[in-house]
Write a protein that holds these residues in place. Structure first.
Motif, PDB file in Angstrom:
ATOM      1  N   TYR A 214      68.690   9.141 -32.447  1.00 40.93           N
ATOM      2  CA  TYR A 214      69.324  10.196 -33.513  1.00 40.93           C
ATOM      3  C   TYR A 214      70.830  10.744 -32.729  1.00 40.93           C
ATOM      4  O   TYR A 214      70.935  10.391 -31.551  1.00 40.93           O
ATOM      5  N   PRO A 216      72.952  13.545 -31.351  1.00 44.99           N
ATOM      6  CA  PRO A 216      72.713  14.897 -31.001  1.00 44.99           C
ATOM      7  C   PRO A 216      73.949  15.868 -31.537  1.00 44.99           C
ATOM      8  O   PRO A 216      74.920  14.956 -31.878  1.00 44.99           O
ATOM      9  N   TYR A 301      71.246  13.156 -40.308  1.00 45.13           N
ATOM     10  CA  TYR A 301      71.664  13.904 -39.316  1.00 45.13           C
ATOM     11  C   TYR A 301      72.004  15.414 -40.161  1.00 45.13           C
ATOM     12  O   TYR A 301      71.399  16.389 -39.171  1.00 45.13           O
ATOM     13  N   ASN A 304      68.386  16.832 -40.563  1.00 49.57           N
ATOM     14  CA  ASN A 304      67.345  16.634 -39.438  1.00 49.57           C
ATOM     15  C   ASN A 304      66.037  16.157 -40.036  1.00 49.57           C
ATOM     16  O   ASN A 304      65.032  16.660 -39.575  1.00 49.57           O
ATOM     17  N   ASP A 309      65.454  16.249 -33.370  1.00 47.83           N
ATOM     18  CA  ASP A 309      66.429  17.019 -32.632  1.00 47.83           C
ATOM     19  C   ASP A 309      65.644  18.493 -32.489  1.00 47.83           C
ATOM     20  O   ASP A 309      66.124  19.322 -33.440  1.00 47.83           O
ATOM     21  N   ARG A 312      67.397  21.882 -32.950  1.00 48.80           N
ATOM     22  CA  ARG A 312      67.717  22.285 -34.080  1.00 48.80           C
ATOM     23  C   ARG A 312      66.754  22.774 -35.066  1.00 48.80           C
ATOM     24  O   ARG A 312      67.047  23.154 -36.338  1.00 48.80           O
TER      25      ARG A 312
END
Length: 318
Positions: A214, A216, A301, A304, A309, A312
Motif C-alpha cells: 500500500y 504510505p 489510498y 484506506n 495503513d 490512519r
C-alpha cells in the motif's frame, strides 16, 4: 586467527564475485541473472567482516575484472554493483526492515547508475543514452523500410510502430527509467539475497505479499508535492520544466497504479480463484487498463479500503 579467517573468506567471496561477473559477461544468457547477483558476494563480506574487508574485496574484484575485460566494465561494476553490495550488507547487518533496505537500495541504484552514465559519457566524449536511442530509432526506420520492400501495406506496419513514443519524449523520461530500473533491481536482488543467504544462516525479513502493498501517507504526500512543484515550474516556464513534470506525472501514475493492482490482487485472493488465473487477470489489467488501475489506486489510498495503513485507523495501536 580471526583476521586470517576473515581474509580467506573474503578472498573466496571475491573469487566467486569475479567468476560470476565474467560468466555473466561472456555467456550472455546468464547476463541478466548475474547482473542482479553481482552485489551478493560483496554484501556477504560486509555482513561477516565489515567495511575493511568489503572495501578490499571491492578493490580486488574491480582490478581483476579490469584485467579480464576493460576499464568501463570494471569501473561500472565498482560504481553500481560494488557500492550496492556494501550498502545491502550494511542494511542486513543492522537488521533493517525489508522495506527500508529496499528503499535505500533503490536510491543507491538510481544515483550510482546516473553517476556511471555521466562519468562514461565524459570519458568517451559522447552521450551513451542519446547514442543508444539514435540506434534504436534507426533500427525502427530499417524495419519500416524492410516491410515496405516486402510489399506490406503502409497502414499495417505504421500501426505496429505508432505506439512508440518520439525520441524526445524518451529522452525526457530517462530519470523515470532510472527509477524503474532501481526499483526492479532492488526487489530482485533482495529476493535473491534472501534465498541464498538463508543457506548461510542469515535470515532476511520477508517482503510483504503483493496484495498487502500500500502507499504510505509520507510517500503519497511526497509524490503529490513533486507533481505540484513540477506544475509550478512548468507554469513559470523554467528550463526543462516539461521534463520534470512528465517524470513526476509518470511517477505518480506508477505509484498509484501499483497500489491499485495490489488492491485488485487483495480482492482476487478473497475470491479463492486459482493462482494462475489471478496472475493472468492482474497481467491483463496492468497492460490493458492502466488508467482504471490508477483510479482504483487513488480510491484505495484515499479511503484506506484494505485497512492496511494502521496509522490512519483511529485508536489503532502504534
Amino acid at each position: 586467527m580471526v583476521s586470517t579467517r576473515a581474509l580467506i573468506e573474503s578472498s573466496l567471496l571475491t573469487a566467486i564475485a569475479v567468476v560470476l561477473i565474467l560468466i555473466s559477461i561472456y555467456v550472455p544468457i546468464f547476463y541478466f541473472v548475474g547482473l542482479f547477483m553481482w552485489p551478493l558476494p560483496l554484501a556477504l563480506v560486509q555482513i561477516k567482516h565489515g567495511y575493511k574487508y568489503s572495501l578490499l574485496s571491492l578493490v580486488a574484484t574491480t582490478i581483476i575484472v579490469f584485467i579480464f575485460t576493460d576499464p568501463y566494465t570494471a569501473l561500472g561494476f565498482a560504481i553500481t554493483n560494488g557500492v550496492l553490495g556494501i550498502v545491502l550488507g550494511t542494511m542486513i547487518k543492522r537488521k533493517e526492515r525489508a522495506i527500508n533496505t529496499i528503499f535505500i537500495m533503490i536510491i543507491v541504484n538510481v544515483i550510482s547508475v546516473a553517476i556511471s552514465i555521466k562519468l562514461f559519457g565524459l570519458i568517451a566524449g559522447q552521450d551513451y543514452i542519446k547514442l543508444a536511442l539514435d540506434e534504436f530509432y534507426k533500427s525502427i526506420d530499417m524495419a519500416k523500410s524492410f516491410y515496405e520492400k516486402m510489399g506490406v501495406q503502409k497502414e499495417v506496419y505504421e500501426n505496429i510502430f505508432k505506439a512508440m513514443p518520439p525520441k524526445e519524449m524518451l529522452l525526457m523520461l530517462i530519470p523515470f527509467a532510472l527509477f524503474m530500473y532501481g526499483f526492479l533491481s532492488a526487489i530482485i536482488t533482495y529476493v535473491l539475497a534472501k534465498g541464498i543467504y538463508s543457506r548461510f544462516g542469515i535470515k532476511l525479513e520477508e517482503i510483504p505479499k503483493f496484495s498487502n502493498w500500500y502507499v504510505p501517507v509520507k510517500l503519497a504526500f511526497s509524490v503529490i508535492i513533486l507533481v505540484l512543484i513540477a506544475y509550478i515550474l512548468a507554469y513559470l516556464k523554467v528550463k526543462n520544466a516539461d521534463a520534470y513534470l512528465l517524470n513526476a506525472m509518470y511517477l505518480m501514475l506508477l505509484t498509484f497504479s501499483i497500489n491499485g493492482l495490489a488492491a485488485l490482487s487483495f480482492w482476487l485472493n478473497k475470491q479463492n480463484l486459482p493462482k494462475a488465473f489471478r496472475v493472468l487477470i492482474l497481467l491483463f489489467v496492468f497492460f490493458s487498463l492502466g488508467n482504471l488501475l490508477f483510479l482504483v489506486g487513488i480510491v484505495d489510498y484515499s479511503l484506506n479500503l484494505r485497512k492496511l495503513d494502521k496509522s490512519r485507523i483511529k485508536d489503532s495501536p502504534k
